[in-house]
Design a protein around this motif. Structure first.
Motif, PDB file in Angstrom:
ATOM      1  N   LYS A   1       2.502  58.977  21.040  1.00  0.00           N
ATOM      2  CA  LYS A   1       2.697  57.951  20.428  1.00  0.00           C
ATOM      3  C   LYS A   1       1.431  57.051  21.327  1.00  0.00           C
ATOM      4  O   LYS A   1       1.251  56.428  20.103  1.00  0.00           O
ATOM      5  N   ALA A   2       0.906  57.307  22.042  1.00  0.00           N
ATOM      6  CA  ALA A   2      -0.337  56.194  21.865  1.00  0.00           C
ATOM      7  C   ALA A   2      -0.767  56.197  21.360  1.00  0.00           C
ATOM      8  O   ALA A   2      -1.792  54.847  21.333  1.00  0.00           O
ATOM      9  N   GLN A   3      -1.437  56.977  21.493  1.00  0.00           N
ATOM     10  CA  GLN A   3      -2.547  57.105  19.960  1.00  0.00           C
ATOM     11  C   GLN A   3      -2.456  56.299  18.805  1.00  0.00           C
ATOM     12  O   GLN A   3      -2.528  55.324  18.372  1.00  0.00           O
ATOM     13  N   ILE A   4      -1.176  56.446  18.304  1.00  0.00           N
ATOM     14  CA  ILE A   4      -0.538  56.124  16.680  1.00  0.00           C
ATOM     15  C   ILE A   4      -0.410  54.735  17.334  1.00  0.00           C
ATOM     16  O   ILE A   4      -0.957  53.783  16.833  1.00  0.00           O
ATOM     17  N   VAL A   5       0.452  53.648  18.532  1.00  0.00           N
ATOM     18  CA  VAL A   5       0.473  52.883  18.927  1.00  0.00           C
ATOM     19  C   VAL A   5      -1.419  51.549  18.947  1.00  0.00           C
ATOM     20  O   VAL A   5      -1.304  50.992  18.509  1.00  0.00           O
ATOM     21  N   ALA A   6      -2.279  52.082  19.626  1.00  0.00           N
ATOM     22  CA  ALA A   6      -3.132  51.645  19.630  1.00  0.00           C
ATOM     23  C   ALA A   6      -4.102  51.516  18.047  1.00  0.00           C
ATOM     24  O   ALA A   6      -5.009  50.997  18.170  1.00  0.00           O
ATOM     25  N   GLN A   7      -3.750  53.016  16.813  1.00  0.00           N
ATOM     26  CA  GLN A   7      -4.347  52.583  15.803  1.00  0.00           C
ATOM     27  C   GLN A   7      -3.507  51.520  15.388  1.00  0.00           C
ATOM     28  O   GLN A   7      -4.608  50.515  14.398  1.00  0.00           O
ATOM     29  N   PHE A   8      -2.598  51.243  15.550  1.00  0.00           N
ATOM     30  CA  PHE A   8      -1.246  50.651  14.872  1.00  0.00           C
ATOM     31  C   PHE A   8      -1.588  49.374  15.169  1.00  0.00           C
ATOM     32  O   PHE A   8      -1.039  47.746  14.141  1.00  0.00           O
ATOM     33  N   ALA A   9      -1.829  49.198  16.263  1.00  0.00           N
ATOM     34  CA  ALA A   9      -1.112  47.894  17.582  1.00  0.00           C
ATOM     35  C   ALA A   9      -2.127  46.287  16.483  1.00  0.00           C
ATOM     36  O   ALA A   9      -3.216  46.602  16.045  1.00  0.00           O
ATOM     37  N   LYS A  10      -1.404  45.105  16.324  1.00  0.00           N
ATOM     38  CA  LYS A  10      -1.882  43.420  16.313  1.00  0.00           C
ATOM     39  C   LYS A  10      -2.999  43.609  17.498  1.00  0.00           C
ATOM     40  O   LYS A  10      -4.158  42.800  17.209  1.00  0.00           O
ATOM     41  N   LYS A  11      -2.322  44.047  18.568  1.00  0.00           N
ATOM     42  CA  LYS A  11      -3.029  43.020  19.583  1.00  0.00           C
ATOM     43  C   LYS A  11      -2.578  43.559  20.719  1.00  0.00           C
ATOM     44  O   LYS A  11      -2.429  44.777  20.909  1.00  0.00           O
TER      45      LYS A  11
ATOM     46  N   THR B   1       3.880  46.999  20.970  1.00  0.00           N
ATOM     47  CA  THR B   1       4.184  48.641  19.983  1.00  0.00           C
ATOM     48  C   THR B   1       5.578  48.556  18.797  1.00  0.00           C
ATOM     49  O   THR B   1       6.273  49.412  18.717  1.00  0.00           O
ATOM     50  N   GLY B   2       5.654  47.306  19.286  1.00  0.00           N
ATOM     51  CA  GLY B   2       7.215  46.732  17.707  1.00  0.00           C
ATOM     52  C   GLY B   2       7.125  45.643  16.857  1.00  0.00           C
ATOM     53  O   GLY B   2       8.114  45.993  15.921  1.00  0.00           O
ATOM     54  N   SER B   3       5.557  45.443  16.507  1.00  0.00           N
ATOM     55  CA  SER B   3       4.894  45.157  14.643  1.00  0.00           C
ATOM     56  C   SER B   3       5.773  45.996  14.014  1.00  0.00           C
ATOM     57  O   SER B   3       6.049  47.415  14.360  1.00  0.00           O
ATOM     58  N   SER B   4       5.764  45.754  12.830  1.00  0.00           N
ATOM     59  CA  SER B   4       6.293  46.382  11.622  1.00  0.00           C
ATOM     60  C   SER B   4       5.347  47.819  11.591  1.00  0.00           C
ATOM     61  O   SER B   4       5.878  48.987  11.183  1.00  0.00           O
ATOM     62  N   GLU B   5       3.903  47.612  11.836  1.00  0.00           N
ATOM     63  CA  GLU B   5       3.352  48.592  11.314  1.00  0.00           C
ATOM     64  C   GLU B   5       3.339  50.054  12.112  1.00  0.00           C
ATOM     65  O   GLU B   5       3.326  50.781  12.056  1.00  0.00           O
ATOM     66  N   VAL B   6       3.476  49.469  13.687  1.00  0.00           N
ATOM     67  CA  VAL B   6       3.592  50.545  14.683  1.00  0.00           C
ATOM     68  C   VAL B   6       4.606  51.196  14.365  1.00  0.00           C
ATOM     69  O   VAL B   6       4.650  52.557  14.400  1.00  0.00           O
ATOM     70  N   GLN B   7       6.156  50.430  14.188  1.00  0.00           N
ATOM     71  CA  GLN B   7       6.883  51.671  13.516  1.00  0.00           C
ATOM     72  C   GLN B   7       6.926  52.332  12.978  1.00  0.00           C
ATOM     73  O   GLN B   7       7.488  53.596  12.370  1.00  0.00           O
TER      74      GLN B   7
ATOM     75  N   TYR C   1       1.205  45.364   4.119  1.00  0.00           N
ATOM     76  CA  TYR C   1       1.710  46.220   3.677  1.00  0.00           C
ATOM     77  C   TYR C   1       0.964  47.479   2.898  1.00  0.00           C
ATOM     78  O   TYR C   1       1.235  48.920   3.015  1.00  0.00           O
ATOM     79  N   SER C   2      -0.577  46.729   2.001  1.00  0.00           N
ATOM     80  CA  SER C   2      -0.996  47.899   1.089  1.00  0.00           C
ATOM     81  C   SER C   2      -1.788  48.362   1.560  1.00  0.00           C
ATOM     82  O   SER C   2      -2.063  49.310   1.562  1.00  0.00           O
ATOM     83  N   SER C   3      -2.247  47.827   2.875  1.00  0.00           N
ATOM     84  CA  SER C   3      -3.356  48.740   4.025  1.00  0.00           C
ATOM     85  C   SER C   3      -2.736  50.154   4.751  1.00  0.00           C
ATOM     86  O   SER C   3      -3.228  51.132   5.147  1.00  0.00           O
ATOM     87  N   LEU C   4      -1.342  49.036   5.273  1.00  0.00           N
ATOM     88  CA  LEU C   4      -0.827  50.091   6.177  1.00  0.00           C
ATOM     89  C   LEU C   4      -0.233  51.192   4.884  1.00  0.00           C
ATOM     90  O   LEU C   4      -0.406  52.946   5.664  1.00  0.00           O
ATOM     91  N   ILE C   5      -0.334  50.893   3.683  1.00  0.00           N
ATOM     92  CA  ILE C   5      -0.138  52.269   2.659  1.00  0.00           C
ATOM     93  C   ILE C   5      -1.100  53.211   2.674  1.00  0.00           C
ATOM     94  O   ILE C   5      -1.244  54.687   2.837  1.00  0.00           O
ATOM     95  N   GLU C   6      -2.748  52.512   2.504  1.00  0.00           N
ATOM     96  CA  GLU C   6      -3.502  53.386   2.402  1.00  0.00           C
ATOM     97  C   GLU C   6      -3.635  54.309   3.784  1.00  0.00           C
ATOM     98  O   GLU C   6      -4.427  55.413   3.240  1.00  0.00           O
TER      99      GLU C   6
ATOM    100  N   LEU D   1      -1.933  55.514   6.049  1.00  0.00           N
ATOM    101  CA  LEU D   1      -0.581  56.421   5.686  1.00  0.00           C
ATOM    102  C   LEU D   1      -0.713  57.753   4.999  1.00  0.00           C
ATOM    103  O   LEU D   1      -0.124  58.642   4.706  1.00  0.00           O
ATOM    104  N   ASN D   2      -1.280  57.251   3.756  1.00  0.00           N
ATOM    105  CA  ASN D   2      -1.437  57.952   2.723  1.00  0.00           C
ATOM    106  C   ASN D   2       0.509  58.537   2.368  1.00  0.00           C
ATOM    107  O   ASN D   2       0.806  59.023   2.092  1.00  0.00           O
ATOM    108  N   LEU D   3       0.555  56.828   1.868  1.00  0.00           N
ATOM    109  CA  LEU D   3       1.980  57.189   1.551  1.00  0.00           C
ATOM    110  C   LEU D   3       2.349  56.607  -0.141  1.00  0.00           C
ATOM    111  O   LEU D   3       0.819  55.813  -0.235  1.00  0.00           O
ATOM    112  N   LYS D   4       3.380  56.607  -0.838  1.00  0.00           N
ATOM    113  CA  LYS D   4       3.179  56.194  -2.060  1.00  0.00           C
ATOM    114  C   LYS D   4       3.836  55.023  -2.175  1.00  0.00           C
ATOM    115  O   LYS D   4       4.553  54.922  -1.793  1.00  0.00           O
ATOM    116  N   ASP D   5       3.348  54.798  -2.916  1.00  0.00           N
ATOM    117  CA  ASP D   5       3.669  53.230  -2.896  1.00  0.00           C
ATOM    118  C   ASP D   5       4.894  52.593  -3.963  1.00  0.00           C
ATOM    119  O   ASP D   5       4.220  53.479  -5.530  1.00  0.00           O
ATOM    120  N   ARG D   6       6.093  52.285  -3.529  1.00  0.00           N
ATOM    121  CA  ARG D   6       6.587  52.521  -4.749  1.00  0.00           C
ATOM    122  C   ARG D   6       6.670  51.012  -5.160  1.00  0.00           C
ATOM    123  O   ARG D   6       7.415  49.958  -4.819  1.00  0.00           O
TER     124      ARG D   6
END
Length: 90
Positions: free
Chosen positions: A8-18, A22-28, A78-83, A85-90
């Motif tokens: 969890k700490a690793q994911i938060v550190a990777q996607f946190a804006k500052k 821990t509550g930004s959309s990217e982290v969630q 949004y588009s950078s997060l999709i890349e 996480l390797n998710l499909k863009d809908r």
């Protein structure tokens, strides 16, 4: 099935804006994606676990709502997060 503190700490550190974010959309979305991956593998090995399946469906719909919010709010993030996480863009 739950994420341990190190993951969890690793994911938060990777996607946190500052720092301390821990509550930004990217982290969630990133945390939900990792939980979904773990729960999917659990359900594949335990196909009769219907309560976990229901929890998985709730997590997927929560992630979908967060992705829709982020797409409407800031498409570049949004588009950078999709890349990442390797998710499909809908």
């Amino acid at each position: 099935m739950a994420l341990d503190q190190a993951q969890k700490a690793q994911i938060v550190a990777q996607f946190a804006k500052k720092d301390g974010d821990t509550g930004s959309s990217e982290v969630q979305i990133a945390l939900l994606t990792e939980k979904i991956k773990q729960l999917t593998s659990h359900i594949q090995s335990n196909p009769k676990d219907f309560s976990s399946r229901l929890g998985l469906l709730k997590m997927v719909s929560q992630r979908k709502r967060l992705m829709k919010y982020l797409k409407n709010k800031d498409y570049n993030r949004y588009s950078s997060l999709i890349e990442k996480l390797n998710l499909k863009d809908r």
